[in-house]
Design a protein around this motif. Structure first.
Motif, PDB file in Angstrom:
ATOM      1  N   CYS A   1      14.957  56.869  19.549  1.00 34.99           N
ATOM      2  CA  CYS A   1      14.404  58.222  19.748  1.00 34.99           C
ATOM      3  C   CYS A   1      12.891  58.209  19.986  1.00 34.99           C
ATOM      4  O   CYS A   1      12.197  59.141  19.592  1.00 34.99           O
ATOM      5  CB  CYS A   1      14.756  59.119  18.565  1.00 34.99           C
ATOM      6  SG  CYS A   1      14.146  58.550  16.962  1.00 34.99           S
TER       7      CYS A   1
ATOM      8  N   GLU B   1      11.189  58.594  22.735  1.00 30.47           N
ATOM      9  CA  GLU B   1      10.769  59.678  23.609  1.00 30.47           C
ATOM     10  C   GLU B   1      10.779  61.017  22.868  1.00 30.47           C
ATOM     11  O   GLU B   1       9.876  61.841  23.025  1.00 30.47           O
ATOM     12  CB  GLU B   1      11.664  59.745  24.844  1.00 30.47           C
ATOM     13  CG  GLU B   1      11.407  58.619  25.837  1.00 30.47           C
ATOM     14  CD  GLU B   1       9.955  58.574  26.310  1.00 30.47           C
ATOM     15  OE1 GLU B   1       9.428  59.649  26.673  1.00 30.47           O
ATOM     16  OE2 GLU B   1       9.361  57.483  26.285  1.00 30.47           O
ATOM     17  N   GLN B   2      11.818  61.222  22.072  1.00 30.94           N
ATOM     18  CA  GLN B   2      11.900  62.452  21.279  1.00 30.94           C
ATOM     19  C   GLN B   2      10.730  62.553  20.319  1.00 30.94           C
ATOM     20  O   GLN B   2      10.108  63.613  20.179  1.00 30.94           O
ATOM     21  CB  GLN B   2      13.218  62.459  20.502  1.00 30.94           C
ATOM     22  CG  GLN B   2      13.366  63.589  19.511  1.00 30.94           C
ATOM     23  CD  GLN B   2      14.601  63.409  18.635  1.00 30.94           C
ATOM     24  OE1 GLN B   2      15.649  62.988  19.089  1.00 30.94           O
ATOM     25  NE2 GLN B   2      14.461  63.724  17.360  1.00 30.94           N
TER      26      GLN B   2
ATOM     27  N   ASP C   1       7.424  63.476  21.972  1.00 35.06           N
ATOM     28  CA  ASP C   1       7.278  64.915  22.193  1.00 35.06           C
ATOM     29  C   ASP C   1       6.837  65.623  20.922  1.00 35.06           C
ATOM     30  O   ASP C   1       6.030  66.552  20.962  1.00 35.06           O
ATOM     31  CB  ASP C   1       8.598  65.511  22.678  1.00 35.06           C
ATOM     32  CG  ASP C   1       8.960  65.054  24.085  1.00 35.06           C
ATOM     33  OD1 ASP C   1       8.053  64.625  24.811  1.00 35.06           O
ATOM     34  OD2 ASP C   1      10.155  65.109  24.433  1.00 35.06           O
ATOM     35  N   ARG C   2       7.363  65.183  19.782  1.00 36.84           N
ATOM     36  CA  ARG C   2       7.034  65.846  18.518  1.00 36.84           C
ATOM     37  C   ARG C   2       5.628  65.500  18.036  1.00 36.84           C
ATOM     38  O   ARG C   2       4.996  66.293  17.345  1.00 36.84           O
ATOM     39  CB  ARG C   2       8.067  65.494  17.450  1.00 36.84           C
ATOM     40  CG  ARG C   2       9.474  66.009  17.756  1.00 36.84           C
ATOM     41  CD  ARG C   2      10.422  65.720  16.624  1.00 36.84           C
ATOM     42  NE  ARG C   2      10.103  66.516  15.456  1.00 36.84           N
ATOM     43  CZ  ARG C   2      10.565  66.260  14.233  1.00 36.84           C
ATOM     44  NH1 ARG C   2      11.356  65.210  14.012  1.00 36.84           N
ATOM     45  NH2 ARG C   2      10.234  67.027  13.209  1.00 36.84           N
TER      46      ARG C   2
ATOM     47  N   CYS D   1      16.683  57.637  15.220  1.00 36.69           N
ATOM     48  CA  CYS D   1      16.923  58.904  14.548  1.00 36.69           C
ATOM     49  C   CYS D   1      18.410  59.086  14.266  1.00 36.69           C
ATOM     50  O   CYS D   1      19.258  58.482  14.925  1.00 36.69           O
ATOM     51  CB  CYS D   1      16.413  60.071  15.390  1.00 36.69           C
ATOM     52  SG  CYS D   1      14.605  60.077  15.628  1.00 36.69           S
TER      53      CYS D   1
ATOM     54  N   ARG E   1      13.372  69.384  11.810  1.00 28.30           N
ATOM     55  CA  ARG E   1      14.654  69.518  12.492  1.00 28.30           C
ATOM     56  C   ARG E   1      15.828  69.612  11.536  1.00 28.30           C
ATOM     57  O   ARG E   1      16.980  69.465  11.945  1.00 28.30           O
ATOM     58  CB  ARG E   1      14.831  68.368  13.478  1.00 28.30           C
ATOM     59  CG  ARG E   1      13.791  68.420  14.589  1.00 28.30           C
ATOM     60  CD  ARG E   1      14.202  67.660  15.807  1.00 28.30           C
ATOM     61  NE  ARG E   1      13.396  68.067  16.959  1.00 28.30           N
ATOM     62  CZ  ARG E   1      13.515  67.520  18.163  1.00 28.30           C
ATOM     63  NH1 ARG E   1      14.394  66.575  18.366  1.00 28.30           N
ATOM     64  NH2 ARG E   1      12.756  67.937  19.159  1.00 28.30           N
TER      65      ARG E   1
ATOM     66  N   GLU F   1       7.667  71.062  19.463  1.00 28.57           N
ATOM     67  CA  GLU F   1       9.056  71.054  19.003  1.00 28.57           C
ATOM     68  C   GLU F   1       9.170  70.992  17.477  1.00 28.57           C
ATOM     69  O   GLU F   1      10.173  70.523  16.931  1.00 28.57           O
ATOM     70  CB  GLU F   1       9.839  69.905  19.644  1.00 28.57           C
ATOM     71  CG  GLU F   1       9.887  69.985  21.163  1.00 28.57           C
ATOM     72  CD  GLU F   1      10.857  68.986  21.771  1.00 28.57           C
ATOM     73  OE1 GLU F   1      11.782  68.543  21.074  1.00 28.57           O
ATOM     74  OE2 GLU F   1      10.675  68.665  22.949  1.00 28.57           O
TER      75      GLU F   1
END
Length: 500
Positions: A54, A56-57, A60-61, A75, A149, A363
């Protein structure tokens, strides 16, 4: 190093009381009596959860403030029981997890409810902790329920959230603030319905036990930061036979009600600002007289607020931004520059400090909402507005810059239903737990952290004489002691003092 004389609780005369242990079955604490050694490290089931890459995710965060290094993140989501008080044992909730590192032993990270989500905080720790820790442990960050999240909450209407931040604490009339607090509560009750009261530290502790079970380890090893220490301390009390190697970096005061907690934070904020002012002078920063400059800024904003996208810069929001900056020692130079810019009509620096609190940013939901709801669910204190008004006047006299800010926060929880207190016997025995305090900590003042340590049998308190929220990775002395404890099972001397 020098050694402080530490206080410790005497032997308990209370009868043995069973508490809940594995699978919620009673555990007789008499079986755990006496000093305990540092628990051994155990391997975990690496395939117990649906882990997937994760990076890339997480990029972003992180937004523009990503940790340095080439760490590889994975993740997963874990299902837990929602367990609201009105429907015990019912409902489910997804908990977001992150892991980083190559070690065979898991080390769980739990953060403040109103701070960065635990997954992000774990990633930052992984980049800053000694490398040996990441080859001994796999660090697992947890977005505790209601944050990040893990059903992160954003139930307070943006306009109401802005009003709560913008309110000038020096304003003698507080009726508008009372109305705004009521609107926040009403909208969150409507949005979350029967789930609202399930977001608290008691149930977050049960989530950690669920995680330990998923990982297949005998004991839970954890780093708890700030108010997250309440979750891990509750875990230790509820599951005493499952305590592994635990580090608490700042801890809430277990002896004070919310009035006492908030006044202690006001005292700490004043002391931390004084330390900031000394640092400013040492660096020859652009603030000629930091305290006078801030007061001049507040006066200026009372007649000319600086418009923002989500919240305006007013005396109230400026003080909240300054508090956020004081908590992050690394951002003190940026905080000084932000105050200078605000005096010139440019609020961008202070808005940057406010953004994570009030906006759905990168995000990540606004941190204020989770901090509000979890904080209100964790305290039964409800103070009538008339008394808050009197306390505001009193604290404003005693703690000139920040007293009124913290006093007005007593109004925030009034409209929320007070929780039913869970009965739990204090720990009688435990493996050594390392507790770090920071001399000037605006979120978990050192006096409260010291009292929290006194209630943990066998705890080893390390006092860092620095400033900010948390000592780990900021104090090389404290970080080295934590590394030796987590890797080599070397317990530091209780009362150790680390220089600033």
């Amino acid at each position: 190093m020098s050694v402080l004389t530490a206080c410790s609780a005497g032997p308990s005369t209370r009868p043995v009381i069973a508490v809940k242990g594995e699978e919620n079955l009673p555990v007789d604490q008499s079986a755990l009596a006496g000093p305990q050694p540092v628990p051994p490290l155990g391997e975990y089931r690496t395939d117990s959860l649906g882990w997937s890459p994760c990076n890339e995710q997480m990029k972003d965060r992180f937004g523009t403030n990503a940790p340095q290094g080439d760490q590889k993140y994975e993740c997963a989501r874990m299902t837990v029981v929602l367990d609201p008080p009105g429907r015990p044992g019912r409902g489910t909730l997804g908990i977001a997890l992150l892991r980083v590192g190559t070690g065979k032993t898991p080390l769980v990270v739990v953060n403040d409810a109103g701070g960065e989500p635990g997954t992000i905080k774990a990633a930052r720790l992984a980049a800053a902790l000694p490398k040996e820790l990441l080859s001994t442990y796999t660090i697992i960050g947890v977005d505790r329920r209601g944050t990040g999240r893990s059903d992160g909450m954003g139930c307070v209407p943006p306009a109401t959230r802005a009003q709560l931040f913008e309110y000038d604490p020096a304003e003698p009339e507080q009726s508008n603030l009372v109305v705004a607090a009521g609107e926040a509560s009403q909208e969150c009750v409507l949005d979350l319905e029967g789930r609202l009261t399930a977001f608290d530290s008691w149930r977050a502790a049960a989530d950690l036990e669920r995680l330990r079970d998923y990982l297949g380890t005998e004991r839970l090893n954890a780093i708890a930061l700030g108010e997250g220490s309440r979750v891990v301390t509750l875990y230790a009390q509820r599951y005493p036979s499952r305590i592994g190697r635990i580090v608490l970096d700042g801890a809430p005061d277990p002896t004070l009600d919310q009035v006492g907690v908030l006044e202690s934070r006001a005292v700490a904020a004043e002391a931390t600002f004084d330390a900031f002012a000394v640092d400013c002078k040492t660096r020859a920063c652009a603030l000629a007289n930091p305290r006078a400059d801030v007061q001049a800024l507040l006066t200026q904003l009372r007649t000319n607020r600086i418009r923002g996208e989500y919240v305006d810069l007013t005396p109230g929001s400026a003080l909240n931004a300054i508090l956020a900056g004081l908590a992050d020692r690394a951002r003190w130079p940026a905080l000084a520059d932000a105050i200078v810019k605000a005096r010139a009509g440019d609020g961008s620096g202070l808005f940057m400090l406010l953004d994570p609190l009030v906006n759905d940013l990168d995000e990540n939901p606004p941190r204020f909402d989770a901090g509000l709801i979890i904080g209100c669910n964790d305290t039964a204190t409800r103070i009538p507005p008339d008394r808050v008004k009197a306390l505001t006047a009193d604290w404003q006299g005693k703690h000139a810059m920040f007293g009124a800010v913290f006093a007005r926060q007593l109004l925030h929880c009034n409209p929320f239903p007070p929780p039913k207190a869970e009965k739990l016997d204090p720990l009688k025995s435990a493996p050594p737990i390392v507790v770090l305090s920071t001399a000037n900590d605006v979120a978990t003042p050192s006096s409260g952290t010291e009292r929290a340590a006194q209630r943990l049998p066998g705890s080893a308190l390390i006092g860092w004489q620095g400033s900010g929220h948390g000592a780990l990775t900021l104090s090389s002395c404290a970080t080295t002691a934590v590394r030796e404890y987590l890797i080599d099972a070397k317990v530091p001397s209780n009362g150790t003092v680390c220089p600033p």
